[in-house]
Write a protein that holds these residues in place. Structure first.
Motif, PDB file in Angstrom:
ATOM      1  N   SER A 166       0.843  -1.200   0.000  1.00  0.00           N
ATOM      2  CA  SER A 166       0.000   0.000   0.000  1.00  0.00           C
ATOM      3  C   SER A 166       0.879   1.252   0.000  1.00  0.00           C
ATOM      4  CB  SER A 166      -0.986  -0.011   1.162  1.00  0.00           C
ATOM      5  OG  SER A 166      -0.291  -0.199   2.345  1.00  0.00           O
ATOM      6  N   ALA A 167       0.339   2.316  -0.621  1.00  0.00           N
ATOM      7  CA  ALA A 167       1.126   3.544  -0.830  1.00  0.00           C
ATOM      8  C   ALA A 167       1.743   4.066   0.470  1.00  0.00           C
ATOM      9  CB  ALA A 167       0.251   4.607  -1.479  1.00  0.00           C
ATOM     10  N   VAL A 168       0.995   4.064   1.556  1.00  0.00           N
ATOM     11  CA  VAL A 168       1.538   4.614   2.816  1.00  0.00           C
ATOM     12  C   VAL A 168       2.743   3.840   3.334  1.00  0.00           C
ATOM     13  CG1 VAL A 168      -0.525   5.764   3.712  1.00  0.00           C
ATOM     14  CG2 VAL A 168      -0.164   3.355   4.199  1.00  0.00           C
ATOM     15  N   ASN A 169       2.921   2.635   2.830  1.00  0.00           N
ATOM     16  CA  ASN A 169       4.079   1.841   3.272  1.00  0.00           C
ATOM     17  C   ASN A 169       5.225   1.860   2.253  1.00  0.00           C
ATOM     18  OD1 ASN A 169       2.912   1.074   5.721  1.00  0.00           O
ATOM     19  ND2 ASN A 169       1.702  -0.485   4.679  1.00  0.00           N
ATOM     20  N   CYS A 170       5.153   2.810   1.333  1.00  0.00           N
ATOM     21  CA  CYS A 170       6.236   2.913   0.331  1.00  0.00           C
ATOM     22  C   CYS A 170       7.168   4.081   0.652  1.00  0.00           C
ATOM     23  CB  CYS A 170       5.653   3.117  -1.066  1.00  0.00           C
ATOM     24  SG  CYS A 170       4.959   1.603  -1.735  1.00  0.00           S
ATOM     25  N   ILE A 171       8.417   3.895   0.270  1.00  0.00           N
ATOM     26  CA  ILE A 171       9.467   4.892   0.500  1.00  0.00           C
ATOM     27  C   ILE A 171      10.077   5.240  -0.854  1.00  0.00           C
ATOM     28  CG2 ILE A 171      11.755   5.190   1.561  1.00  0.00           C
ATOM     29  CD1 ILE A 171      10.489   2.989   3.621  1.00  0.00           C
ATOM     30  N   VAL A 172      10.147   6.527  -1.146  1.00  0.00           N
ATOM     31  CA  VAL A 172      10.625   6.972  -2.460  1.00  0.00           C
ATOM     32  C   VAL A 172      11.934   7.747  -2.335  1.00  0.00           C
ATOM     33  CG1 VAL A 172      10.089   8.457  -4.446  1.00  0.00           C
ATOM     34  CG2 VAL A 172       8.267   7.117  -3.388  1.00  0.00           C
ATOM     35  N   PHE A 173      12.910   7.395  -3.159  1.00  0.00           N
ATOM     36  CA  PHE A 173      14.166   8.141  -3.252  1.00  0.00           C
ATOM     37  C   PHE A 173      14.127   8.977  -4.529  1.00  0.00           C
ATOM     38  CE2 PHE A 173      15.121   4.455  -0.681  1.00  0.00           C
ATOM     39  CZ  PHE A 173      15.920   4.970   0.336  1.00  0.00           C
ATOM     40  N   GLU A 174      14.292  10.277  -4.392  1.00  0.00           N
ATOM     41  CA  GLU A 174      14.139  11.200  -5.522  1.00  0.00           C
ATOM     42  C   GLU A 174      15.159  12.333  -5.472  1.00  0.00           C
ATOM     43  OE1 GLU A 174      12.967  12.509  -8.183  1.00  0.00           O
ATOM     44  OE2 GLU A 174      11.425  11.113  -8.813  1.00  0.00           O
ATOM     45  N   ASP A 175      15.563  12.811  -6.656  1.00  0.00           N
ATOM     46  CA  ASP A 175      16.493  13.949  -6.702  1.00  0.00           C
ATOM     47  C   ASP A 175      15.832  15.205  -7.262  1.00  0.00           C
ATOM     48  OD1 ASP A 175      16.335  12.899  -9.388  1.00  0.00           O
ATOM     49  OD2 ASP A 175      18.001  14.259  -9.845  1.00  0.00           O
ATOM     50  N   ALA A 176      14.567  15.102  -7.698  1.00  0.00           N
ATOM     51  CA  ALA A 176      13.921  16.259  -8.334  1.00  0.00           C
ATOM     52  C   ALA A 176      12.765  16.761  -7.462  1.00  0.00           C
ATOM     53  CB  ALA A 176      13.395  15.877  -9.709  1.00  0.00           C
ATOM     54  N   VAL A 177      12.562  18.064  -7.458  1.00  0.00           N
ATOM     55  CA  VAL A 177      11.482  18.662  -6.671  1.00  0.00           C
ATOM     56  C   VAL A 177      10.139  18.036  -7.075  1.00  0.00           C
ATOM     57  CG1 VAL A 177      10.274  20.809  -6.144  1.00  0.00           C
ATOM     58  CG2 VAL A 177      12.747  20.829  -6.397  1.00  0.00           C
ATOM     59  N   ALA A 178       9.907  17.930  -8.384  1.00  0.00           N
ATOM     60  CA  ALA A 178       8.634  17.360  -8.864  1.00  0.00           C
ATOM     61  C   ALA A 178       8.464  15.919  -8.376  1.00  0.00           C
ATOM     62  CB  ALA A 178       8.578  17.420 -10.382  1.00  0.00           C
ATOM     63  N   ASN A 222       1.203   9.968  -0.737  1.00  0.00           N
ATOM     64  CA  ASN A 222       1.206   9.585   0.683  1.00  0.00           C
ATOM     65  C   ASN A 222       2.338   8.641   1.034  1.00  0.00           C
ATOM     66  OD1 ASN A 222      -0.703  10.884   2.255  1.00  0.00           O
ATOM     67  ND2 ASN A 222      -2.337   9.769   1.177  1.00  0.00           N
ATOM     68  N   MET A 223       3.436   8.768   0.326  1.00  0.00           N
ATOM     69  CA  MET A 223       4.595   7.916   0.583  1.00  0.00           C
ATOM     70  C   MET A 223       5.642   8.718   1.366  1.00  0.00           C
ATOM     71  SD  MET A 223       4.846   6.092  -3.134  1.00  0.00           S
ATOM     72  CE  MET A 223       3.480   5.092  -3.738  1.00  0.00           C
ATOM     73  N   LEU A 224       6.585   8.010   1.952  1.00  0.00           N
ATOM     74  CA  LEU A 224       7.672   8.696   2.640  1.00  0.00           C
ATOM     75  C   LEU A 224       8.682   9.141   1.574  1.00  0.00           C
ATOM     76  CD1 LEU A 224       8.629   8.968   5.806  1.00  0.00           C
ATOM     77  CD2 LEU A 224      10.422   7.447   4.995  1.00  0.00           C
ATOM     78  N   SER A 225       9.013  10.425   1.560  1.00  0.00           N
ATOM     79  CA  SER A 225       9.919  10.917   0.521  1.00  0.00           C
ATOM     80  C   SER A 225      11.316  11.165   1.071  1.00  0.00           C
ATOM     81  CB  SER A 225       9.361  12.202  -0.093  1.00  0.00           C
ATOM     82  OG  SER A 225       9.131  13.174   0.907  1.00  0.00           O
TER      83      SER A 225
END
Ligand code: B16
Ligand code: MG
Length: 218
Positions: free
Chosen positions: A161-173, A182-185
């Protein structure tokens, strides 16, 4: 234990393909008779190919028919592919394999969530494709980041489920897309630029075992 899913952006998180995108866009700008700077290339990070060309033509104050626009899209991509053809494992950003290996050992589901339509061949070239349970990229989405679509599809494919996902990102968008899902960014790069992220790190070398273990929910 709640199932946690990890989602990685590609360009700027796993490899630095931004420099090759820049060279290909700069070549096109040169052909069209104007300068395209590295500073302007910052605007292109995490942005779809189509949107990048729209911005580039705005910078050069160039109007184009649909047919011409489509031809330049193809031309830029063919040029870009020549650069990425030569990529290998040496271009993986620091400590990315360590984190992927940690997740594999713990049997944590891992997805790629990228705007690039070239994501799969790039992961293949650098030898990281086998770490990913699913790839969601520019070929699978209709709405670009900051729309959360890419990450929501990734969560669904992972069965997390989305709330249990963690996202690694380098861009503001990308951070905005993760937050909207609703993920951890987790921002990778400049914390002042990525201030909307839940956590910030310069790169994966700063992410230690204690932090990673803490992300895995009880
Ligand atoms: P392509 P990411 C993005 O990758 C790049 O940051 C962005 O500059 C590029 O325009 C976009 O992919 C599309 O790439 O032309 O290969 O389809 O950061 O979302 O992994
Ligand atoms: Mg990126």
């Amino acid at each position: 234990m709640t199932k946690t899913g990890f989602i990685f952006d590609l360009d700027g998180v796993i490899v630095d393909t931004a420099k090759y995108h820049y060279l290909a866009w700069r070549n096109l700008a040169e052909e069209l008779g104007f300068e395209f700077t590295e500073e302007q290339n910052e605007l292109f990070k995490g942005v779809s190919r189509k949107r990048c060309l729209e911005i580039l033509l705005d910078i050069g104050k160039i109007e184009a028919s649909q047919e011409q626009f489509d031809r330049w899209m193809i031309e830029k991509n063919e040029d870009y592919l020549k650069y990425i053809e030569k990529m290998n494992a040496s271009e993986i950003l620091p400590d990315v394999p360590r984190v992927l290996e940690f997740l594999r050992k713990k049997q944590i589901p891992v997805a790629l969530g990228s705007a690039s339509k070239n994501a799969k061949p790039i992961l293949e070239k650098v030898g990281l494709l086998h770490y990913f349970d699913c790839i969601v990229d520019g070929n699978n989405v209709t709405k670009a980041k900051p729309n959360p679509e890419v990450f929501l599809i990734a969560a669904e494919k992972l069965g997390v489920s989305a709330v249990n996902c963690i996202v690694f990102e380098d861009a503001v968008a990308g951070i905005q897309a993760a937050n909207a899902a609703n993920m951890l960014s987790i921002g990778i790069g400049d914390s002042t630029v990525l201030s909307e992220a839940n956590y910030n790190f310069r790169d994966f070398r700063e992410i230690d075992l204690q932090f990673l273990n803490g992300l895995l929910k009880e």
